[in-house]
Design a protein around this motif. Sequence first.
Motif, PDB file in Angstrom:
ATOM      1  N   GLY A 320       0.741  -1.256   0.000  1.00 17.67           N
ATOM      2  CA  GLY A 320       0.000   0.000   0.000  1.00 17.67           C
ATOM      3  C   GLY A 320       0.772   1.309   0.000  1.00 17.67           C
ATOM      4  N   LYS A 321       2.089   1.295  -0.262  1.00 18.43           N
ATOM      5  CA  LYS A 321       2.838   2.558  -0.260  1.00 18.43           C
ATOM      6  C   LYS A 321       2.382   3.478  -1.394  1.00 18.43           C
ATOM      7  N   THR A 322       2.328   2.931  -2.621  1.00 23.90           N
ATOM      8  CA  THR A 322       1.947   3.775  -3.760  1.00 23.90           C
ATOM      9  C   THR A 322       0.569   4.369  -3.522  1.00 23.90           C
ATOM     10  N   ASN A 323      -0.335   3.554  -2.994  1.00 25.52           N
ATOM     11  CA  ASN A 323      -1.694   4.021  -2.759  1.00 25.52           C
ATOM     12  C   ASN A 323      -1.751   5.109  -1.697  1.00 25.52           C
ATOM     13  N   LEU A 324      -1.002   4.949  -0.616  1.00 21.37           N
ATOM     14  CA  LEU A 324      -1.046   5.965   0.435  1.00 21.37           C
ATOM     15  C   LEU A 324      -0.377   7.259  -0.043  1.00 21.37           C
ATOM     16  N   GLY A 340       7.253  10.682  -2.960  1.00 23.37           N
ATOM     17  CA  GLY A 340       7.828   9.424  -3.430  1.00 23.37           C
ATOM     18  C   GLY A 340       6.941   8.269  -3.023  1.00 23.37           C
ATOM     19  N   ASP A 341       7.052   7.126  -3.713  1.00 18.73           N
ATOM     20  CA  ASP A 341       6.135   6.019  -3.406  1.00 18.73           C
ATOM     21  C   ASP A 341       6.829   4.736  -2.973  1.00 18.73           C
ATOM     22  N   ASP A 342       8.186   4.722  -2.928  1.00 15.40           N
ATOM     23  CA  ASP A 342       8.826   3.433  -2.631  1.00 15.40           C
ATOM     24  C   ASP A 342      10.091   3.545  -1.785  1.00 15.40           C
ATOM     25  N   GLY A 365       4.757   0.648 -10.104  1.00 14.97           N
ATOM     26  CA  GLY A 365       3.689   0.309  -9.169  1.00 14.97           C
ATOM     27  C   GLY A 365       2.941  -0.960  -9.529  1.00 14.97           C
ATOM     28  N   VAL A 366       2.382  -1.605  -8.496  1.00 12.47           N
ATOM     29  CA  VAL A 366       1.558  -2.795  -8.679  1.00 12.47           C
ATOM     30  C   VAL A 366       0.299  -2.402  -9.467  1.00 12.47           C
ATOM     31  N   ALA A 367       0.034  -3.100 -10.583  1.00 13.58           N
ATOM     32  CA  ALA A 367      -1.139  -2.750 -11.398  1.00 13.58           C
ATOM     33  C   ALA A 367      -2.459  -3.265 -10.803  1.00 13.58           C
ATOM     34  N   SER A 436       2.010  -7.789 -11.834  1.00 10.32           N
ATOM     35  CA  SER A 436       2.162  -6.954 -13.034  1.00 10.32           C
ATOM     36  C   SER A 436       2.281  -5.507 -12.581  1.00 10.32           C
ATOM     37  N   ARG A 437       3.021  -4.711 -13.344  1.00 12.35           N
ATOM     38  CA  ARG A 437       3.332  -3.353 -12.874  1.00 12.35           C
ATOM     39  C   ARG A 437       3.317  -2.325 -13.993  1.00 12.35           C
ATOM     40  N   PHE A 438       3.135  -1.072 -13.602  1.00  6.18           N
ATOM     41  CA  PHE A 438       3.289   0.058 -14.520  1.00  6.18           C
ATOM     42  C   PHE A 438       4.561   0.804 -14.134  1.00  6.18           C
ATOM     43  N   ALA A 498       2.667 -11.153  -3.960  1.00  7.72           N
ATOM     44  CA  ALA A 498       3.249 -11.646  -5.215  1.00  7.72           C
ATOM     45  C   ALA A 498       4.492 -10.877  -5.644  1.00  7.72           C
ATOM     46  N   ALA A 499       4.944  -9.911  -4.820  1.00  6.98           N
ATOM     47  CA  ALA A 499       6.098  -9.108  -5.218  1.00  6.98           C
ATOM     48  C   ALA A 499       7.396  -9.914  -5.208  1.00  6.98           C
ATOM     49  N   ALA A 500       7.401 -11.040  -4.474  1.00 12.72           N
ATOM     50  CA  ALA A 500       8.580 -11.905  -4.484  1.00 12.72           C
ATOM     51  C   ALA A 500       8.109 -13.321  -4.803  1.00 12.72           C
ATOM     52  N   LYS A 555     -13.869 -10.353   5.706  1.00 21.38           N
ATOM     53  CA  LYS A 555     -14.048  -9.043   5.032  1.00 21.38           C
ATOM     54  C   LYS A 555     -13.174  -8.000   5.732  1.00 21.38           C
ATOM     55  N   PHE A 556     -12.585  -7.079   4.938  1.00 23.08           N
ATOM     56  CA  PHE A 556     -11.803  -6.006   5.555  1.00 23.08           C
ATOM     57  C   PHE A 556     -12.688  -5.179   6.486  1.00 23.08           C
ATOM     58  N   LEU A 557     -12.155  -4.880   7.671  1.00 24.18           N
ATOM     59  CA  LEU A 557     -12.909  -4.080   8.641  1.00 24.18           C
ATOM     60  C   LEU A 557     -12.818  -2.591   8.336  1.00 24.18           C
ATOM     61  N   PRO A 559     -12.323   0.512   5.257  1.00 15.94           N
ATOM     62  CA  PRO A 559     -12.438   0.730   3.808  1.00 15.94           C
ATOM     63  C   PRO A 559     -11.113   1.029   3.114  1.00 15.94           C
ATOM     64  N   GLY A 560     -10.160   1.613   3.841  1.00 18.34           N
ATOM     65  CA  GLY A 560      -8.835   1.839   3.257  1.00 18.34           C
ATOM     66  C   GLY A 560      -8.795   2.950   2.224  1.00 18.34           C
ATOM     67  N   PHE A 561      -7.729   2.942   1.423  1.00 17.99           N
ATOM     68  CA  PHE A 561      -7.521   3.892   0.320  1.00 17.99           C
ATOM     69  C   PHE A 561      -7.782   5.342   0.772  1.00 17.99           C
ATOM     70  N   GLY A 562      -8.672   6.074   0.073  1.00 27.00           N
ATOM     71  CA  GLY A 562      -8.892   7.499   0.381  1.00 27.00           C
ATOM     72  C   GLY A 562      -9.335   7.739   1.811  1.00 27.00           C
ATOM     73  N   ASP A 563      -9.952   6.733   2.420  1.00 26.60           N
ATOM     74  CA  ASP A 563     -10.399   6.895   3.803  1.00 26.60           C
ATOM     75  C   ASP A 563      -9.244   6.786   4.802  1.00 26.60           C
ATOM     76  N   ASN A 564      -8.084   6.373   4.330  1.00 25.25           N
ATOM     77  CA  ASN A 564      -6.935   6.338   5.238  1.00 25.25           C
ATOM     78  C   ASN A 564      -6.560   7.737   5.722  1.00 25.25           C
ATOM     79  N   ILE A 565      -7.042   8.776   5.050  1.00 25.25           N
ATOM     80  CA  ILE A 565      -6.798  10.155   5.497  1.00 25.25           C
ATOM     81  C   ILE A 565      -7.343  10.347   6.918  1.00 25.25           C
TER      82      ILE A 565
HETATM   83  P1  GTP Z   1       5.763  -2.120  -3.791  1.00 24.96           P
HETATM   84  O1  GTP Z   1       5.790  -1.307  -5.031  1.00 24.96           O
HETATM   85  O2  GTP Z   1       5.797  -3.589  -4.052  1.00 24.96           O
HETATM   86  O3  GTP Z   1       6.804  -1.741  -2.791  1.00 24.96           O
HETATM   87  O4  GTP Z   1       4.297  -1.971  -3.134  1.00 24.96           O
HETATM   88  P2  GTP Z   1       3.459  -0.799  -2.456  1.00 24.96           P
HETATM   89  O5  GTP Z   1       3.676  -0.830  -0.980  1.00 24.96           O
HETATM   90  O6  GTP Z   1       3.661   0.496  -3.147  1.00 24.96           O
HETATM   91  O7  GTP Z   1       1.966  -1.330  -2.681  1.00 24.96           O
HETATM   92  P3  GTP Z   1       0.746  -0.699  -3.488  1.00 24.96           P
HETATM   93  O8  GTP Z   1       0.365   0.661  -2.991  1.00 24.96           O
HETATM   94  O9  GTP Z   1       1.038  -0.811  -4.929  1.00 24.96           O
HETATM   95  O10 GTP Z   1      -0.453  -1.684  -3.090  1.00 24.96           O
HETATM   96  C1  GTP Z   1      -0.478  -3.028  -3.396  1.00 24.96           C
HETATM   97  C2  GTP Z   1      -1.856  -3.578  -3.312  1.00 24.96           C
HETATM   98  O11 GTP Z   1      -2.488  -3.260  -2.072  1.00 24.96           O
HETATM   99  C3  GTP Z   1      -2.775  -3.053  -4.424  1.00 24.96           C
HETATM  100  O12 GTP Z   1      -3.457  -4.132  -4.984  1.00 24.96           O
HETATM  101  C4  GTP Z   1      -3.703  -2.132  -3.690  1.00 24.96           C
HETATM  102  O13 GTP Z   1      -4.953  -2.066  -4.328  1.00 24.96           O
HETATM  103  C5  GTP Z   1      -3.785  -2.726  -2.277  1.00 24.96           C
HETATM  104  N1  GTP Z   1      -4.049  -1.671  -1.267  1.00 24.96           N
HETATM  105  C6  GTP Z   1      -3.371  -0.504  -1.128  1.00 24.96           C
HETATM  106  N2  GTP Z   1      -3.888   0.268  -0.137  1.00 24.96           N
HETATM  107  C7  GTP Z   1      -4.916  -0.436   0.384  1.00 24.96           C
HETATM  108  C8  GTP Z   1      -5.853  -0.171   1.447  1.00 24.96           C
HETATM  109  O14 GTP Z   1      -5.845   0.861   2.106  1.00 24.96           O
HETATM  110  N3  GTP Z   1      -6.770  -1.157   1.704  1.00 24.96           N
HETATM  111  C9  GTP Z   1      -6.819  -2.314   0.991  1.00 24.96           C
HETATM  112  N4  GTP Z   1      -7.743  -3.204   1.312  1.00 24.96           N
HETATM  113  N5  GTP Z   1      -5.968  -2.591  -0.025  1.00 24.96           N
HETATM  114  C10 GTP Z   1      -5.017  -1.670  -0.325  1.00 24.96           C
END
Ligand code: GTP
Length: 654
Positions: A320-324, A340-342, A365-367, A436-438, A498-500, A555-557, A559-565
């Motif tokens: 989740g680094k790229t996403n956060l 930066g994302d990594d 990034g992870v696609a 798979s990655r971009f 799946a990164a390794a 099920k995830f408790l 929602p994650g992503f944008g709600d991580n703010i």
């Molecule tokens: P590396 O590039 O391998 O170092 O990974 P990274 O840490 O940047 O991971 P990335 O942000 O690409 O996320 C990897 C996976 O985690 C993706 O499939 C995302 O959709 C999922 N993911 C990221 N953030 C969240 C979150 O807050 N909640 C959930 N449930 N999934 C998430």
Amino acid sequence: MSVDPNLLTPYKNTGAANASLRQISEDAFYVVNEVVMKRLGHVPILKGDFHLLPAKVQRFIAEKAELMRPRGIFICDGSQHEADELIDKLIERGMLSKLEAYENNYICRTDPKDVARVESKTWMVTKNKYDTVTHTKEGVEPIMGHWLAPEDLATELDSRFPGCMAGRIMYVIPFSMGPVGGPLSKIGIQLTDSNYVVLSMRIMTRVNNDVWDALGNQDFVRCIHSVGLPRPVKQRVINHWPCNPERVLIAHRPPEREIWSFGSGYGGNSLLGKKCFALRIASNIAKDEGWMAEHMLIMGVTRPCGREHFIAAAFPSACGKTNLAMLEPTLPGWKVRCVGDDIAWMKFGEDGRLYAINPEAGFFGVAPGTSNKTNPMAVATFQKNSIFTNVAETANGEYFWEGLEDEIADKNVDITTWLGEKWHIGEPGVAAHPNSRFAAPANQCPIIHPDWESPQGVPIEAIIFGGRRPQGVPLIYETNSWEHGVFTGSCLKSEATAAAEFTGKTVMHDPMAMRPFMGYNFGKYLQHWLDLKTDSRKMPKIYHVNWFRKDSNNKFLWPGFGDNIRVIDWIIRRLDGEQEIGVETPIGTVPAKGSINLEGLGEVNWDELMSVPADYWKQDAQEIRKFLDEQVGEDLPEPVRAEMDAQEKRVQTL
Ligand code: GTP
Ligand code: SPV
Ligand code: MN
């Protein structure tokens, strides 16, 4: 950064490869030209002016050309023109194809045997074993770093590199990690016979002629990469992706600042500026020079009041680094900008604050899972000038992967999977490889921070650790001190991804999110973190997050992503000194009930999300003790052991 000339001696004086591995000492200038030209032999320079390169670079190229015997040498300048020519060539050969729905986007499928980093074949080479690995308990294999003796490296290199580029072009890629010439930046030169690597390095690092000028008196990291399949090729090349999976080797010589990579063209195995240089080699340089090289994103968060805070976060690969880093806040008035994302390189400034730069220039990034819903800023970033590897393609010339089902216009469109098979949404199996990655230029990100290329970096106020923890670990907690934070980082765990090469979903240790990237003895690395703390420095507060806790229905408790703010908001209020929003627990401070803004979210099971279950943590305390005793043993710094003892005691009160 300087190299001890005493270390630049041959491993042994037998064998063709070893003779070529010898480095000419710095005081042998008077013979250089002659020796260099002899070593270069009849290998033609296909592009670039060899004679204008610094002498030390000429020597490096000539030695390695003599060893690997390419059919020509191509000195890259990083220009668009150069990239366009390479792209045309690769399209003609069938290795790349254009994704017609976008501007300058390309797709590439690898040999299905070459899809991720290969941690088990990644080695650190030092004279003394314990410079690389810890004193593990007898019979216990160290998991943080793999050690290879110099003599054994020589044998391994001898059996791989001589003649390995026969019939191929050796590209010379000058690159800077960090803005060219910046005080925290470092230079590398990668030799490679993979044109995919040339194109990707151009996105991921700064490749241009300014690097030669910046080189001046400083040294450079020597990066040697070959796909390991000299021509004429004896085995069948799959997907026009030459590689040699059975013979993969990724070896680092930290004192010599040198990397040897063989057999893989994928990601961290082959884009040597990334994990090999910016983490494994750089963490060694950082230890010597008093800074940090970490597997962390860097983000700037602006609150509704207009104040900005910079945060770094270390999550294991694909956690989740790229996403956060590119989060689009669901709370009104908040703004996130990505630095930066990594990877983060961080150094304390004169003012006692910790400053971070992103040494990279692109995102790899992870696609799968990336969509307009989860990460719209990443999607915007890769609309042009990007390379997609092992994703699927629709008949309309669009990329496709798991997570995009709701976003493509034609749900019945014919899709070609990453394996080249016809497929439709809803059919069994997956369209894209899970890793798979971009690869996309960072400056195309709509929310890239205006200071993302600031040579001095941005001041970090908080460091967050996290991983995929389906059970027991609360959404967020604050550690009690720098030392407790270092201990908490040393116990970081996550489900495998799946990164390794690991399969399944077992929870594995990934201390500091650095297990695959440790450059030296992990105990000394922890000590280095502890030593960074001084009275005059403002140490960032350290947090632990878990976006991945699951309920009894799996099920995830959260929602994650944008709600991580919402979690970041709580962290920033804690940085501001808001005491009443925290409740102390044996593992750290969790949010007081109701202190995280949940407005606009549906049902959230606060108690389950935040709980610190007694059974879980009592067992975890034992497991951590076993892990640190077995894996780090006598190398575990006393203050970290003290934190472990104290937490174990506190946990008994649960
Ligand atoms: P590396 O590039 O391998 O170092 O990974 P990274 O840490 O940047 O991971 P990335 O942000 O690409 O996320 C990897 C996976 O985690 C993706 O499939 C995302 O959709 C999922 N993911 C990221 N953030 C969240 C979150 O807050 N909640 C959930 N449930 N999934 C998430
Ligand atoms: C990771 O695995 O943490 C990555 C991808 O960021 S790779 O560059 O392949 O290591
Ligand atoms: Mn990573």
